[in-house]
Design a protein around this motif. Structure first.
Motif, PDB file in Angstrom:
ATOM      1  N   ALA A  90       0.813  -1.217   0.000  1.00 54.54           N
ATOM      2  CA  ALA A  90       0.000   0.000   0.000  1.00 54.54           C
ATOM      3  C   ALA A  90       0.844   1.265   0.000  1.00 54.54           C
ATOM      4  CB  ALA A  90      -0.923  -0.010   1.222  1.00 54.54           C
ATOM      5  N   MET A  91       2.040   1.237   0.613  1.00 56.42           N
ATOM      6  CA  MET A  91       2.765   2.480   0.850  1.00 56.42           C
ATOM      7  C   MET A  91       4.111   2.581   0.156  1.00 56.42           C
ATOM      8  SD  MET A  91       2.034   3.097   4.912  1.00 56.42           S
ATOM      9  CE  MET A  91       0.344   3.170   5.525  1.00 56.42           C
ATOM     10  N   CYS A  92       4.732   1.461  -0.170  1.00 58.01           N
ATOM     11  CA  CYS A  92       6.097   1.527  -0.694  1.00 58.01           C
ATOM     12  C   CYS A  92       6.172   1.361  -2.195  1.00 58.01           C
ATOM     13  CB  CYS A  92       6.968   0.464  -0.008  1.00 58.01           C
ATOM     14  SG  CYS A  92       7.221   0.800   1.750  1.00 58.01           S
ATOM     15  N   HIS A 120      12.506  -2.225   9.593  1.00 56.68           N
ATOM     16  CA  HIS A 120      11.448  -1.222   9.429  1.00 56.68           C
ATOM     17  C   HIS A 120      11.295  -0.382  10.688  1.00 56.68           C
ATOM     18  CE1 HIS A 120       6.855  -0.400   9.039  1.00 56.68           C
ATOM     19  NE2 HIS A 120       7.559   0.651   8.690  1.00 56.68           N
ATOM     20  N   LEU A 121      11.218  -1.040  11.835  1.00 61.02           N
ATOM     21  CA  LEU A 121      11.020  -0.301  13.081  1.00 61.02           C
ATOM     22  C   LEU A 121      12.255   0.517  13.449  1.00 61.02           C
ATOM     23  CD1 LEU A 121       8.560  -2.175  13.154  1.00 61.02           C
ATOM     24  CD2 LEU A 121       8.981  -2.492  15.607  1.00 61.02           C
ATOM     25  N   GLY A 122      13.466  -0.059  13.248  1.00 63.94           N
ATOM     26  CA  GLY A 122      14.685   0.665  13.604  1.00 63.94           C
ATOM     27  C   GLY A 122      14.904   1.889  12.742  1.00 63.94           C
ATOM     28  N   VAL A 123      14.816   1.722  11.417  1.00 66.94           N
ATOM     29  CA  VAL A 123      14.998   2.861  10.519  1.00 66.94           C
ATOM     30  C   VAL A 123      13.854   3.854  10.681  1.00 66.94           C
ATOM     31  CG1 VAL A 123      15.194   3.555   8.101  1.00 66.94           C
ATOM     32  CG2 VAL A 123      16.325   1.482   8.895  1.00 66.94           C
ATOM     33  N   ALA A 187      15.836   6.334   2.899  1.00 67.80           N
ATOM     34  CA  ALA A 187      15.421   5.210   3.737  1.00 67.80           C
ATOM     35  C   ALA A 187      14.218   4.493   3.131  1.00 67.80           C
ATOM     36  CB  ALA A 187      15.102   5.706   5.147  1.00 67.80           C
ATOM     37  N   GLY A 188      13.255   5.252   2.589  1.00 69.24           N
ATOM     38  CA  GLY A 188      12.093   4.631   1.961  1.00 69.24           C
ATOM     39  C   GLY A 188      12.474   3.809   0.743  1.00 69.24           C
ATOM     40  N   ALA A 189      13.401   4.354  -0.076  1.00 70.35           N
ATOM     41  CA  ALA A 189      13.847   3.610  -1.254  1.00 70.35           C
ATOM     42  C   ALA A 189      14.601   2.345  -0.853  1.00 70.35           C
ATOM     43  CB  ALA A 189      14.733   4.508  -2.116  1.00 70.35           C
ATOM     44  N   LEU A 190      15.400   2.436   0.215  1.00 74.58           N
ATOM     45  CA  LEU A 190      16.133   1.262   0.685  1.00 74.58           C
ATOM     46  C   LEU A 190      15.183   0.166   1.140  1.00 74.58           C
ATOM     47  CD1 LEU A 190      18.782  -0.147   1.522  1.00 74.58           C
ATOM     48  CD2 LEU A 190      18.566   1.017   3.743  1.00 74.58           C
ATOM     49  N   ALA A 195      12.404  -5.011   0.501  1.00 75.86           N
ATOM     50  CA  ALA A 195      11.146  -5.709   0.805  1.00 75.86           C
ATOM     51  C   ALA A 195      10.992  -7.017   0.034  1.00 75.86           C
ATOM     52  CB  ALA A 195       9.961  -4.781   0.549  1.00 75.86           C
ATOM     53  N   PRO A 196      11.219  -7.052  -1.302  1.00 75.70           N
ATOM     54  CA  PRO A 196      11.092  -8.351  -1.989  1.00 75.70           C
ATOM     55  C   PRO A 196      12.075  -9.396  -1.494  1.00 75.70           C
ATOM     56  CG  PRO A 196      11.063  -6.529  -3.564  1.00 75.70           C
ATOM     57  CD  PRO A 196      11.495  -5.960  -2.251  1.00 75.70           C
ATOM     58  N   VAL A 197      13.255  -8.956  -1.015  1.00 80.80           N
ATOM     59  CA  VAL A 197      14.256  -9.907  -0.536  1.00 80.80           C
ATOM     60  C   VAL A 197      13.822 -10.535   0.779  1.00 80.80           C
ATOM     61  CG1 VAL A 197      16.661 -10.181   0.169  1.00 80.80           C
ATOM     62  CG2 VAL A 197      16.072  -8.631  -1.715  1.00 80.80           C
TER      63      VAL A 197
END
Length: 446
Positions: A90-92, A120-123, A187-190, A195-197
């Motif tokens: 939904a967001m990325c 996700h939580l740390g970044v 950070a969002g692009a990273l 995510a697929p990995v």
């Protein structure tokens, strides 16, 4: 020119709708880390003997570091992966086919989901902290040249009262905002790239999905065969019966009456079967599809033969149920599929108007294993006109292919083609060992 285009795309990549959604995704990650952070803050405060951990930057960082292993442990729960995958879709801006569906089952997929959850939580916590701290500070710096109170304030920008040029402050404020935006976009692009990995399907997930698709396709193919065989046979029989009745309408009222009765019975039965199959397709329940009532040799063969003869077709039938002496002794699935194969053979003959039909249904044991053999012969089809032949080539063939699929499901086979000057359809369905069938029959008799 290519470099210039890339530079022009940078503002959109950092401030566009996708970048803003990714920023929201990171803020949510920071919010999700707060319970872990508060818990670790208590432990760190007790260990350090400090009541307010946030007053010390090293203790704050220690609390943050201690919160990450706690988040990693909860990330091992199977439901973390589908929840994270839904948020990423939904967001990325990550395509859904690159992400796994359903809970993580294997430990490998659980650890990958845990790594994603922790990342996700740390970044997200870092970006949330930068957003909450740097944004107000940047606004203060931008307003410093326009407010003497801000220049004199001890909080934030008091050092401008010592003679520093206040007009440097807006530049620093804008730079701070650019830093927050750039850090958030990077950070969002990273996370979108990782995510697929970390949330992508494993080999086991792909196998399970393939098996589910295969099972669904098998059910749909079976329902399609049921529709084709039931409706196709009914239309062929009704067409033949109506045509025969029309030809003898004036000279044989009794035959017309029988043909109309057969048409009524055929359509009534077909409407019932059609409603059943459409209901299963609408519900999409494979269990109900396997349990759907279907006609069998034992209960419905006589009616099928009678309706075929009602159209004026000459049909010679030889039945030999074997030592059991009754079609009721057949396994239910073999009886059901055999009925459909007989129905399709008759439909094929009626559709082409192939004259007298000879049908043999018998149970025999050629090599110690019982087999149900269905043999149907009729005169070969004549060459149709060009337009009709083209229509048959584009619309026919599904019935015989469906009959072959039915036989293959039981480990049998279907052969169809010319044989000794006639057209022959022959199906063989295995029924098991003859000794086991005799014991079963004997036990039933006793």
């Amino acid at each position: 020119m290519r470099g210039t285009g890339a530079v022009r795309r940078l503002p959109g990549a950092a401030l566009g709708a996708r970048a803003r959604l990714r920023w929201v995704h990171l803020i949510l990650g920071g919010a999700l880390l707060m319970p872990y952070f508060l818990l670790s803050q208590v432990w760190v405060g007790v260990a350090a003997g400090r009541g307010n951990v946030l007053a010390s930057l090293p203790l704050t960082l220690a609390s943050y570091a201690a919160a990450l292993p706690l988040a990693a442990l909860t990330g091992l729960f199977g439901l973390v992966r589908p929840l994270s995958a839904t948020a990423v879709r939904a967001m990325c801006g990550v395509p859904g086919e690159l992400l796994a569906d359903g809970p993580a089952r294997s430990w490998g997929s659980r650890w990958r989901a845990s790594a994603w959850w922790t990342l996700h939580l740390g970044v997200g916590a870092v970006i949330s902290g930068m957003t909450l701290a740097a944004t107000p500070m940047a606004l203060v710096l931008i307003l410093v040249p326009f407010s003497a109170a801000l220049r004199r304030a001890s909080l934030g920008a008091g050092w401008f009262s010592s003679g520093a040029n206040p007009y440097v402050a807006p530049v620093l404020g804008v730079g701070l905002l650019v830093l927050v935006v750039a850090a958030s976009a990077a950070a969002g692009a990273l996370l979108a790239r990782l995510a697929p990995v970390l949330l992508g399907p494993t080999a086991a997930d792909r196998l399970a999905a393939a098996e589910e698709r295969a099972a669904d396709l098998a059910v749909r193919n079976r329902l399609a065969r049921e529709l084709h065989d039931a409706v196709g046979h009914a239309l062929s029989a009704v067409t033949l019966q109506a045509g025969a009745a029309r030809r003898v309408l004036d000279r044989d009222p009794e035959f017309v009456r029988e043909a109309l009765a057969a048409i009524e019975e055929t359509t009534r039965r077909t409407v019932g079967e059609l409603d059943t199959v459409l209901g299963l397709l609408r519900d999409g329940d494979p269990a109900r599809a396997d349990a759907a009532p279907a006609p069998t040799l034992a209960a419905d063969l006589d009616g099928l033969l009678a309706r075929t003869r009602a159209g004026g077709t000459t049909l010679t039938v030889q039945q030999d149920p074997g030592p059991a002496g009754d079609w009721e002794q057949l396994p239910a699935i073999a009886s059901r599929e055999a009925y459909r194969i007989v129905q399709e053979g008759l439909s094929n003959a009626l559709r082409h108007g192939l004259g007298p039909i000879a049908l043999l249904i018998r149970v025999h044991s050629p090599d110690g294993h019982r087999e149900l053999e269905i043999t149907m012969t009729n005169p070969p089809a004549q060459a149709p006109p060009a337009d009709e032949g083209e229509r048959r080539r584009t619309t026919g063939g599904r019935g015989l292919r469906g009959a072959a699929e039915r036989a293959a499901l039981l480990g049998g086979r279907v052969d169809a083609g010319p044989h000794e000057g006639r057209w022959r359809l022959r199906a063989v369905l295995p029924l098991g060992s003859a000794a086991g069938a005799a014991a079963t029959t004997g036990g039933a008799g006793r």
